[in-house]
Design a protein around this motif. Structure first.
Motif, mmCIF file in Angstrom:
data_model
loop_
_atom_site.group_PDB
_atom_site.id
_atom_site.type_symbol
_atom_site.label_atom_id
_atom_site.label_comp_id
_atom_site.label_asym_id
_atom_site.label_seq_id
_atom_site.Cartn_x
_atom_site.Cartn_y
_atom_site.Cartn_z
ATOM 1 N N GLN A 87 -21.350 -9.148 55.594
ATOM 2 C CA GLN A 87 -22.253 -10.282 55.408
ATOM 3 C C GLN A 87 -21.751 -11.212 54.300
ATOM 4 N N PHE A 90 -18.871 -13.228 55.587
ATOM 5 C CA PHE A 90 -19.373 -14.295 56.471
ATOM 6 C C PHE A 90 -19.897 -15.459 55.632
ATOM 7 N N ALA A 91 -20.632 -15.168 54.575
ATOM 8 C CA ALA A 91 -21.181 -16.231 53.715
ATOM 9 C C ALA A 91 -20.057 -16.982 53.007
ATOM 10 N N HIS A 94 -18.286 -19.367 55.399
ATOM 11 C CA HIS A 94 -19.173 -20.251 56.177
ATOM 12 C C HIS A 94 -19.114 -19.894 57.657
ATOM 13 N N VAL A 96 -21.394 -18.460 59.325
ATOM 14 C CA VAL A 96 -22.733 -18.248 59.856
ATOM 15 C C VAL A 96 -23.221 -19.392 60.732
ATOM 16 N N GLY A 99 -26.521 -19.582 62.637
ATOM 17 C CA GLY A 99 -27.093 -18.272 62.332
ATOM 18 C C GLY A 99 -27.642 -17.512 63.521
ATOM 19 N N THR A 102 -25.285 -14.712 64.420
ATOM 20 C CA THR A 102 -24.715 -14.002 63.281
ATOM 21 C C THR A 102 -25.075 -12.516 63.240
ATOM 22 N N VAL A 106 -22.194 -9.760 63.289
ATOM 23 C CA VAL A 106 -21.971 -8.857 62.151
ATOM 24 C C VAL A 106 -21.959 -7.398 62.632
ATOM 25 N N CYS A 133 -20.493 -17.735 69.971
ATOM 26 C CA CYS A 133 -20.943 -18.622 68.905
ATOM 27 C C CYS A 133 -20.954 -20.013 69.522
#
Length: 167
Positions: A87, A90-91, A94, A96, A99, A102, A106, A133
């Protein structure tokens, strides 16, 4: 029908309709809305959860099939409010986007890294190919997986735009 499942380490017993999917049970029965319904046909991966150690599309599994099982949802990924390594990566990258995908992404990456802690870019692409995505942020997602696996600075294993396949 009464089912008993362990979700993110907590035991739940609930009455469910026999036709309820695992996705509906998680969202409507337990209020765990991090698992999303995308296509409803097992093609987009937004509803991915871990059931007894393997990832499944929760829209294709009946809740009664999970009776006695152990489930991990995206709500179980963070530990006491602290983001997991995946996580956090991912943050940082960027990855996400909007979202929506996501959570499933993950959990698919978690499964990939448990099976293969140092995947190549091609193995990462193959590992997430069941997850869509719609924001087209795949390059950031691949970078996040390389980061989470400690390979981001490896010049032989850099993300290349394109080449993702979805089945």
């Amino acid at each position: 029908m009464l089912i008993s499942v362990t979700v993110n380490g907590h035991l739940f017993e609930r009455e469910v309709e026999e036709h309820w999917t695992l996705l509906r049970f998680l969202r409507d029965g337990l209020g765990l809305t991090g698992t999303k319904e995308g296509c409803g046909a097992g093609e987009c991966g937004a509803c991915t959860v871990e059931l007894d150690g393997r990832t499944v599309n929760s829209c294709l599994v009946l809740a009664v099939e999970a009776d006695g099982g152990s489930i991990r949802t995206i709500e179980g990924e963070a530990d006491q409010g602290r983001l997991s390594t995946i996580q956090a990566a991912f943050a940082r990258h960027h990855a996400v986007q909007c979202g929506f995908c996501t959570g499933g992404m993950v959990l698919s990456v978690r499964d990939l890294l448990q099976r293969n802690p140092r995947p190549t870019v091609e193995e990462i692409k193959e590992g997430i190919e069941g997850n869509f995505c719609r924001c087209t942020g795949y390059e950031q997602i691949v970078e996040a997986v390389l980061d989470a696996s400690g390979q981001l600075d490896d010049p032989t294993n850099q993300p290349v735009t394109g080449g993702l396949r979805h089945v």
